[in-house]
Design an enzyme around this catalytic site. Structure first.
Site, mmCIF file in Angstrom:
data_model
loop_
_atom_site.group_PDB
_atom_site.id
_atom_site.type_symbol
_atom_site.label_atom_id
_atom_site.label_comp_id
_atom_site.label_asym_id
_atom_site.label_seq_id
_atom_site.Cartn_x
_atom_site.Cartn_y
_atom_site.Cartn_z
ATOM 1 N N TYR A 57 3.186 -3.031 15.881
ATOM 2 C CA TYR A 57 1.345 -3.037 16.187
ATOM 3 C C TYR A 57 0.919 -1.824 15.499
ATOM 4 O O TYR A 57 -0.625 -1.443 14.465
ATOM 5 C CB TYR A 57 0.650 -3.733 17.365
ATOM 6 C CG TYR A 57 0.874 -5.264 17.055
ATOM 7 C CD1 TYR A 57 2.381 -6.313 17.811
ATOM 8 C CD2 TYR A 57 0.206 -5.900 15.677
ATOM 9 C CE1 TYR A 57 2.327 -7.261 17.877
ATOM 10 C CE2 TYR A 57 0.658 -7.617 16.623
ATOM 11 C CZ TYR A 57 1.110 -8.219 17.081
ATOM 12 O OH TYR A 57 1.709 -9.383 16.961
ATOM 13 N N GLN A 90 -9.286 -15.063 11.070
ATOM 14 C CA GLN A 90 -8.149 -14.971 11.987
ATOM 15 C C GLN A 90 -6.936 -13.304 11.891
ATOM 16 O O GLN A 90 -6.214 -13.344 12.372
ATOM 17 C CB GLN A 90 -7.021 -15.790 10.885
ATOM 18 C CG GLN A 90 -7.497 -17.429 11.380
ATOM 19 C CD GLN A 90 -6.630 -18.721 10.543
ATOM 20 O OE1 GLN A 90 -5.693 -18.670 10.781
ATOM 21 N NE2 GLN A 90 -7.572 -18.722 9.560
ATOM 22 N N ASN A 91 -8.012 -13.005 10.572
ATOM 23 C CA ASN A 91 -7.366 -11.556 10.506
ATOM 24 C C ASN A 91 -7.867 -10.312 11.717
ATOM 25 O O ASN A 91 -8.684 -10.567 11.643
ATOM 26 C CB ASN A 91 -8.068 -11.096 8.964
ATOM 27 C CG ASN A 91 -7.372 -12.133 7.698
ATOM 28 O OD1 ASN A 91 -6.242 -12.926 7.758
ATOM 29 N ND2 ASN A 91 -8.108 -11.695 6.560
ATOM 30 N N VAL A 92 -6.796 -9.560 11.675
ATOM 31 C CA VAL A 92 -7.226 -8.632 12.708
ATOM 32 C C VAL A 92 -7.265 -6.954 12.119
ATOM 33 O O VAL A 92 -7.045 -6.012 12.686
ATOM 34 C CB VAL A 92 -5.322 -8.818 13.829
ATOM 35 C CG1 VAL A 92 -5.447 -9.769 14.465
ATOM 36 C CG2 VAL A 92 -4.331 -8.313 12.997
ATOM 37 N N ASP A 93 -7.394 -7.149 10.754
ATOM 38 C CA ASP A 93 -7.809 -5.557 9.968
ATOM 39 C C ASP A 93 -9.534 -5.883 10.382
ATOM 40 O O ASP A 93 -10.091 -6.793 10.599
ATOM 41 C CB ASP A 93 -7.578 -6.054 8.453
ATOM 42 C CG ASP A 93 -7.206 -7.105 7.780
ATOM 43 O OD1 ASP A 93 -6.915 -7.970 7.647
ATOM 44 O OD2 ASP A 93 -9.179 -7.311 7.728
ATOM 45 N N HIS A 108 -8.137 -13.793 15.953
ATOM 46 C CA HIS A 108 -7.092 -14.216 16.345
ATOM 47 C C HIS A 108 -6.836 -11.972 16.936
ATOM 48 O O HIS A 108 -5.674 -11.454 16.746
ATOM 49 C CB HIS A 108 -5.664 -13.841 16.156
ATOM 50 C CG HIS A 108 -5.836 -15.276 15.378
ATOM 51 N ND1 HIS A 108 -5.140 -15.881 14.178
ATOM 52 C CD2 HIS A 108 -5.839 -16.695 15.830
ATOM 53 C CE1 HIS A 108 -5.416 -16.794 13.941
ATOM 54 N NE2 HIS A 108 -5.376 -17.926 15.267
ATOM 55 N N SER A 176 -3.210 -20.557 5.069
ATOM 56 C CA SER A 176 -2.537 -21.448 5.164
ATOM 57 C C SER A 176 -3.286 -23.036 6.072
ATOM 58 O O SER A 176 -2.543 -23.804 6.029
ATOM 59 C CB SER A 176 -1.198 -21.304 5.231
ATOM 60 O OG SER A 176 -0.723 -21.217 6.496
HETATM 61 N N1 APR Z 1 -5.876 -14.845 -2.690
HETATM 62 C C1 APR Z 1 -5.848 -16.002 -1.784
HETATM 63 N N2 APR Z 1 -4.922 -16.838 -1.446
HETATM 64 C C2 APR Z 1 -3.881 -15.647 -1.195
HETATM 65 C C3 APR Z 1 -3.351 -14.410 -1.388
HETATM 66 C C4 APR Z 1 -4.189 -14.405 -2.664
HETATM 67 N N3 APR Z 1 -4.394 -13.074 -3.582
HETATM 68 N N4 APR Z 1 -2.265 -14.117 -1.323
HETATM 69 C C5 APR Z 1 -2.057 -15.280 -0.341
HETATM 70 N N5 APR Z 1 -2.915 -16.377 -0.238
HETATM 71 C C6 APR Z 1 -2.788 -17.547 0.574
HETATM 72 C C7 APR Z 1 -1.110 -18.009 0.931
HETATM 73 O O1 APR Z 1 -1.027 -19.226 -0.721
HETATM 74 C C8 APR Z 1 -1.380 -19.369 2.220
HETATM 75 O O2 APR Z 1 -2.128 -20.436 1.762
HETATM 76 O O3 APR Z 1 -3.049 -17.166 1.754
HETATM 77 C C9 APR Z 1 -2.548 -18.091 2.858
HETATM 78 C C10 APR Z 1 -1.435 -17.133 3.650
HETATM 79 O O4 APR Z 1 -1.162 -18.484 4.296
HETATM 80 P P1 APR Z 1 -0.039 -17.713 6.294
HETATM 81 O O5 APR Z 1 0.811 -16.285 5.449
HETATM 82 O O6 APR Z 1 -0.048 -18.738 6.302
HETATM 83 O O7 APR Z 1 -0.981 -16.909 6.548
HETATM 84 P P2 APR Z 1 -3.034 -17.243 7.883
HETATM 85 O O8 APR Z 1 -3.304 -18.233 7.160
HETATM 86 O O9 APR Z 1 -3.919 -15.865 7.774
HETATM 87 O O10 APR Z 1 -1.677 -17.168 9.053
HETATM 88 C C11 APR Z 1 -2.283 -17.764 10.012
HETATM 89 O O11 APR Z 1 -0.928 -17.001 11.726
HETATM 90 O O12 APR Z 1 0.806 -15.477 12.859
HETATM 91 C C12 APR Z 1 -0.565 -16.468 12.597
HETATM 92 O O13 APR Z 1 -2.062 -15.273 13.710
HETATM 93 C C13 APR Z 1 -1.840 -14.933 12.355
HETATM 94 O O14 APR Z 1 -3.558 -15.510 11.749
HETATM 95 C C14 APR Z 1 -2.718 -15.533 11.753
HETATM 96 C C15 APR Z 1 -2.358 -17.176 11.502
#
Ligand code: APR
Length: 229
Positions: A57, A90-93, A108, A176
């Site tokens: 982290y 859900q972002n931590v930034d 989160h 996602s």
């Molecule tokens: N523009 C738009 N969407 C994008 C881009 C982009 N440039 N790049 C990637 N994506 C999409 C992908 O297609 C995917 O659907 O962003 C999504 C990322 O999904 P994940 O990697 O599953 O991330 P996230 O949904 O934020 O995860 C949720 O999971 O691990 C835990 O706590 C963590 O907050 C996080 C949670």
């Protein structure tokens, strides 16, 4: 009496910050395809190897601090000129806040904060500073990142659900929708609300949402321009 401002809720995930140089979790180069979330993002991993978790982290915090908001973050902030806007992320930034968004709920947690592991769970603002083993809170417990790990309680869920249920427009971007309970927030959106989802790809688009495929920096600014016109 001026008409009440329409309300927009933005639900965002790591894909929104991808074009600011921060990794997602489940894409091919995503964090959980490189590292084990059991070791790095769970109470069990923390109990077993706190120094490894802190190092992970600390690196993410330094990268997030050096990153800049992109055109999609800036467009979302610009919505406040005409709408009541709530960002549920859900972002931590801190890129939403850096872009100018004034009402952001981090479900989160946040990299810019540490917290104790005692009863008070007091938070400490640390910005980009690393947390080291041996650093303690006022109650004498080891400081840890103020991040919600798997198996821990997600934050601000009641407020987030209420905001989404009262929204005239809901924009889901860069997630996602695979991690619950945050992913379930989309179900609180009203039938009459305009609902849009932007992602690179999506296995299943939630009912009633218009799917707009593509990069957030290419999809979100024109959508916002439409909503502001
Ligand atoms: N523009 C738009 N969407 C994008 C881009 C982009 N440039 N790049 C990637 N994506 C999409 C992908 O297609 C995917 O659907 O962003 C999504 C990322 O999904 P994940 O990697 O599953 O991330 P996230 O949904 O934020 O995860 C949720 O999971 O691990 C835990 O706590 C963590 O907050 C996080 C949670």
């Amino acid at each position: 009496m001026p008409p009440a401002r329409q309300k927009i809720v933005v639900l965002s995930g790591s894909g929104l910050s991808a074009e600011s140089g921060l990794p997602t979790f489940r894409d091919s180069a995503g964090l959980w395809n490189q590292y084990s979330w059991v070791e790095l993002a769970s109470p069990e991993g923390w109990a077993k190897q706190p120094e490894v978790v802190l190092a992970f982290y600390n690196e993410r915090r330094a990268k997030a601090w050096a990153a800049q908001p992109n055109a999609a973050h800036l467009a979302i902030a610009a919505l406040e000129s005409r709408y009541e806007v709530v960002v549920v992320t859900q972002n931590v930034d801190a890129l939403h806040e850096r872009a100018g968004s004034t009402n952001v709920l981090h479900v989160h947690g946040e990299l810019a904060y540490a917290r104790g592991t005692g009863r008070s769970r007091r938070r400490y603002r640390i910005d980009d500073k690393p947390i080291e083993v041996g650093q303690r809170c006022d109650e004498g417990t080891q400081l840890r990142p103020d991040i919600v790990w798997f198996g821990e309680e997600t934050q601000h869920m009641e407020a987030a659900r209420a905001h989404i249920a009262a929204a005239d427009k809901v924009l889901v971007v860069g997630t996602s929708l695979t991690v619950y309970p945050a992913a379930g927030l989309v179900d609180a959106a009203q039938h009459h609300a305009e609902k849009v989802l932007n992602s690179l790809e999506m296995d299943e688009v939630p009912h009633g949402f218009r799917f707009m495929a593509g990069r957030a920096t290419e999809v979100v600014p024109p959508l916002v321009a439409e909503w502001l016109s």
